[in-house]
Design an enzyme around this catalytic site. Structure first.
Site: not given
Ligand SMILES: [Zn+2]
Length: 1003
Positions: A262, A264, A374, A578
């Protein structure tokens, strides 16, 4: 009697830590190391490779915050290592307690080809297997000294989050730069013992299986010669083979492991660093795919693939090959893993359009699953968008972070706003960074709520955010857990394979209706107001730019700016990631975002001006145009409605009151503003009723202490309401040009408001300018309304949803701060009130009872001032506009929300522009009018039913139509529609979205 289990566990831990794990690399020699510290921002690879190195030694400090250091390591494989597996072990000074969020490196060969990434739990580079002895080793490392912003004392304000304030103190110390022999047998023994030890710890003390493992582990440890681990490892493994080959129970839960990281797209690092983070992890993963034929890796976010393609083409070539082999799996179908609460209708649709299209064009792959582990809550508009984008499945993880209520399903049908259902999985392993530990696997089994009906769950497996993804240790665990007594069965699989099987075994899964509200991170609807305003403004300018460009292209041969619009859309979509739009990134990210949004606005205004100039017949008029009505007031937006109501009187009276306040009256509304600058009356003269709750006053600014227990920028905790200061002291309350001007000072801040009642309009407009210099405070703007209702409508994408105004259940109570787009609306049968806004998202609603009955107070969330991760969040000047609309039905709320966000524009000289398309029903709202992305010149129109009912309508094109088709979101034709000249019949279900493609005819 002693406890066999704890003694054996303690023995296992000590022998593993002190003897067996160190014996994985039994021999090593130091490499020679040189370094060049790049001044400033990252440099191209060729420049980094070529720069002259200075000597540096293990133990030396290196790396100013956000700096880049190019290391070169060189050495020779000793002759007596011939036949061994040899690795370079390169530890940049990692903190092994954190799998990501710190320094990282990408290793290159001298010719510039990438080898793999270096991450806290992934420090090896294979040199030779087997070695001949005497090999020369020369490797380069592009190392990023990203500082640890989120440290062991999390949420303390730090200046490290922006290059401009971070200073130049070295952040790391080189820990190990060696060539080493790797003993494969010892490494396998470590994996055997870890898997069995962790499984044993999860089994019940009564289970025979636990004791079988315990005794086998004891016999294994007895067989290890602690002075010659390598020489005895094979014999020790032998003693585990029986317990490792006992098959799983027939009823064992099945876990589909999916390799994943994951990452970001920005968070505790700037966007430019994510470009490199993604390249490092993708390099690791393509290398691991080459080593391990059973491994499957899934990567989401088309933007991240696009970054690799643009900035690291050599890495992209490997990714592309692995995708073609079906083992590197693009998932998600969105441009980024966006927030889904706040993006506007069209923007959320375009997340899918641009994401899916990238995967189709680049890899020929139609992504079927939406991958959002997420994001901070999931909009009720998503199921319809997922299906209309051509996807079938939905995956999230974040709802396991709920603080109040445990979500009742792990596999379910999720039904959205319009009734569309999508098959959804919410992995019971409760993490999107699984490592397949015994504890995680056992938790997934215990936690899985569909037991007895379904047998499968998914586990996103690997370290994200600079952790480098899946490790060879995780693969070793999966291999042992494939069919092992006492454990769930684990196999690496594609997400779509998991979903196919999960759907097949559980077609009648339970149904969850409406949004997936996250009972946490509610302050993400308010933090970093400038970022939110930039998003809202950009979305509306994009709408206008497409509409004006399409109109000018059809009418005046204007060159439709396909590529510019494509680029600007992708920029806006990226910033909906996000941690950007929610306001939870470091200062650097939000500082850059403000500049980016300003540039986007300037470019879009330029496009609109040029299109208008073309329509006005004078290309040189670009930039001089004054704006108003055409064409969107009658085509793009609430079609058919140019105004609110015919003006009853064309003027607004502003008269002083005896108490020092003022009365504003336009014949439709009479607004009372008291001497404190508060609205004590908003009388609907048409309906003959008061809007404001008896004895209360609206336009009340309220200031709360706001210091959440964790996650400063993310969270507002319910207890914030316990203390409140009403900002009622006014420095100035005066009449100004028919409006009322109010000035207040509080704390270190000032606020100025202008209250305007436009002639002929049923809305009180409030423009608020705040010069905000508070710390850890929450500013709300309150409207106590004389309305008795148990629900409030809040606009979301392509419609609105209802939330309770009460706290009957824990689920209702948890929604103490929620998301709206441009309006909220409350009503009693026959009469309602809308509150519309131009740039805020958070609101709360409460009920209060007195002798006169219950009143409902709606508050807009204006500003916060958290100090982590940006220590100066939201300091400075902000401007907000909102309007109170008494007597509004839901359709009025929709229209007024549009009106405030899309001020009308006028061509020079008031020239008329007939609308490109118009619709004869108010309930049908057009969200996009554009030319088709395929360059065919077709006009694409996206519209939806916006009132929540069924509607038949007629769309009229302002140009000859040759044929019309209904399309999916990606503008791919689905069904031909019969047209009657320029007219198209429409029939829409509640909140149904329709995308139309109109081929232009001649004459
Ligand atoms: Zn995230």
């Amino acid at each position: 009697m002693h406890d066999d289990r704890s003694v054996t566990e303690a023995r296992l831990k000590r022998v593993l830590d002190e003897r067996i794990r160190p014996a994985v690399h039994p021999r090593s020699v130091p490499l020679e190391v040189g370094v060049w510290h790049a001044p400033g921002e990252p440099v191209p690879v060729t420049e980094g490779l070529a720069a002259e190195r200075a000597p540096v030694a293990v133990g030396d400090a290196w790396g100013a915050p956000w700096g880049t250091s190019w290391f070169t390591v060189s050495g020779t494989v000793p002759a007596d290592w011939a036949g061994s597996t040899v690795e370079a072990v390169l530890d940049l000074g990692f903190d092994d307690n954190m799998p990501g969020f710190q320094c990282e490196g990408l290793v290159y060969r001298p010719d510039g080809t990438p080898v793999k990434g270096l991450n806290p739990r992934n420090t090896w580079v294979r040199v030779a297997a087997p070695a001949a002895g005497g090999e020369q080793v020369l490797l380069h490392i592009e190392a990023a000294s990203n500082p640890v912003v989120l440290d062991y004392h999390p949420f303390l304000p730090t200046e490290l989050g922006d290059r401009e304030t971070a200073g130049d103190e070295p952040q790391y110390r080189l820990a190990r730069m060696d060539l080493a022999v790797r003993d494969e047998t010892v490494w396998e023994l470590v994996q055997d013992l870890e898997v069995l030890g962790e499984l044993m710890a999860e089994l019940s003390p009564e289970a025979p299986r636990r004791w079988e493992i315990l005794r086998a582990v004891e016999r294994c440890l007895d067989a290890v010669d602690l002075q010659d681990v390598g020489g005895t490892a094979a014999a020790a493994r032998e003693r585990l083979s029986a317990v490792l080959s006992a098959p799983a129970h027939a009823s064992a839960h099945r876990i589909s492991a999916v390799g994943h990281a994951h990452i970001d797209s920005a968070w505790l690092w700037p966007l430019r660093e994510t470009v490199r983070k993604v390249a490092r992890t993708a390099s690791n993963m393509t290398a691991l795919l080459e080593d391990a034929p059973e491994f499957i890796y899934a990567m989401s976010q088309a933007q991240q693939f696009a970054w690799i393609k643009e900035h690291r083409p050599e890495v992209f070539a490997k990714v592309k090959q692995a995708v073609a082999d079906g083992r590197f799996v693009p998932v998600g179908g969105m441009w980024v893993e966006s927030d889904t609460n706040m993006p506007g209708s069209e923007a959320l649709a375009r997340q899918f359009v641009h994401g899916k299209r990238f995967f189709l064009e680049e890899f020929g792959i139609e992504t079927e699953e939406v991958w959002l582990p997420d994001s901070f809550g999931y909009s009720a508009a998503l199921p319809q968008l997922v299906v209309q984008a051509g996807a079938k499945w939905f995956l999230t993880q974040k709802i396991s972070w709920n603080r109040n209520n445990k979500f009742p399903h792990h596999t379910f049908w999720w039904e959205g706003l319009d009734g569309t259902r999508v098959f959804t999985h919410f992995p019971p392993i409760d993490t999107y960074n699984a490592q397949l530990s015994g504890r995680e696997v056992a938790h997934a089994v215990r936690n899985f709520q569909e037991k007895g009906e379904a047998t499968r769950s998914l586990a996103p497996t690997g370290w994200g955010d600079g952790g480098g993804g899946t490790t060879r240790e995780m693969l070793a665990r999966a291999k042992r857990l494939a069919d092992l007594e006492g454990s769930a069965k684990v196999v690496f699989e594609k997400p779509s394979d998991f979903f196919e099987k999960a759907h097949q075994e559980y077609p009648h899964a339970p149904v969850w209706v409406g949004e997936l509200y996250l009972e946490l991170h509610r302050a993400t609807l308010t933090s970093q107001a400038r970022t939110k305003q930039g998003n809202r403004r950009s979305e509306h300018l994009l709408h206008e730019a497409e509409l004006w460009s399409a109109t000018a292209a059809v009418r005046a041969g204007f060159r439709y700016p396909y590529r510019t619009l494509d680029r600007l859309w992708k920029t806006v979509l990226l910033h909906q990631f996000h941690d950007i739009l929610p306001g939870t990134s470091i200062a650097w990210v939000h500082r850059e975002a403000a500049d980016t949004y300003a540039a986007v606005a300037e470019e879009l205004e330029g496009i609109i001006g040029a299109a208008q100039a073309a329509l006005a017949g004078d290309p040189s008029a670009a930039g001089q145009v004054v704006f108003n009505a055409a064409p969107h007031a009658r085509s793009g937006i609430a079609a058919g409605a140019a105004g609110i109501l015919p003006p009853a009187v064309a003027v607004t009276d502003c008269t002083p009151r005896e108490d020092g306040g003022f009365a504003l009256d336009n014949g439709l509304l009479r607004i009372g503003v008291d001497a404190r600058g508060l609205v004590d009356s908003a009388y609907d003269l048409v309906a003959d009723r008061e809007t404001i709750a008896p004895g209360r006053a609206a336009n009340l600014l309220q200031l709360h202490q706001d210091f959440p227990n964790m996650w400063d920028a993310w969270d507002v905790d319910h207890f914030y309401r316990n203390t409140v200061t009403d900002l009622t002291d006014a420095e100035t309350v005066e009449a100004a040009d028919g409006a009322v001007r109010v000035v207040r000072a509080f704390g270190s801040s000032r606020v100025e408001q202008l209250l305007t009642l436009p002639p002929g309009a049923r809305r009180l407009e409030i423009a608020t300018e705040v010069d905000w210099h508070e710390s850890e405070k929450f500013l709300k703007l309150a409207f106590p309304l004389d309305i008795h209702t148990d629900r409030i409508a809040a606009e979301t994408q392509f419609g609105h949803l209802y939330r309770p105004t009460h706290t009957n259940t824990s689920w209702d109570a948890a929604k103490f701060e929620a998301c709206q787009h441009r309006f909220v609306h409350l009503e009693e049968p026959g009469w309602g009130v809308a509150l519309v806004n131009d740039s805020t998202y958070g609101y709360d609603v409460t009920r209060a009872a007195d002798d006169a009955g219950t009143a409902t107070t709606v508050r807009l969330s204006l500003l916060r001032a958290p100090r982590f991760p940006d220590p100066r969040t939201d300091q400075g000047v902000h401007r907000f506009r909102c309007a109170l609309v008494p007597g509004a039905a839901i359709g009025d709320a929709v229209r007024e929300g549009h009106h405030l966000n899309l001020p009308e524009r006028r061509l020079p000289g008031d020239a008329e522009v007939a609308p490109l398309v118009s619709v004869d029903q108010d309930a049908v709202v057009v969200t996009a009018v554009k030319l088709a992305d395929d360059g065919s010149g077709d006009v694409v129109v996206r519209l939806h039913e916006a009132h929540g009912g069924r509607v038949r309508a007629r769309l009229t094109a302002g140009f000859p139509v040759a044929s019309a088709t209904r399309c999916d979101l990606l503008e791919r034709p689905a069904a031909e529609i019969d047209t009657d000249g320029p007219h198209l019949p429409l029939s829409l279900r509640p909140f149904e979205i329709t995308t139309l493609r109109l081929s232009r005819g001649t004459g």
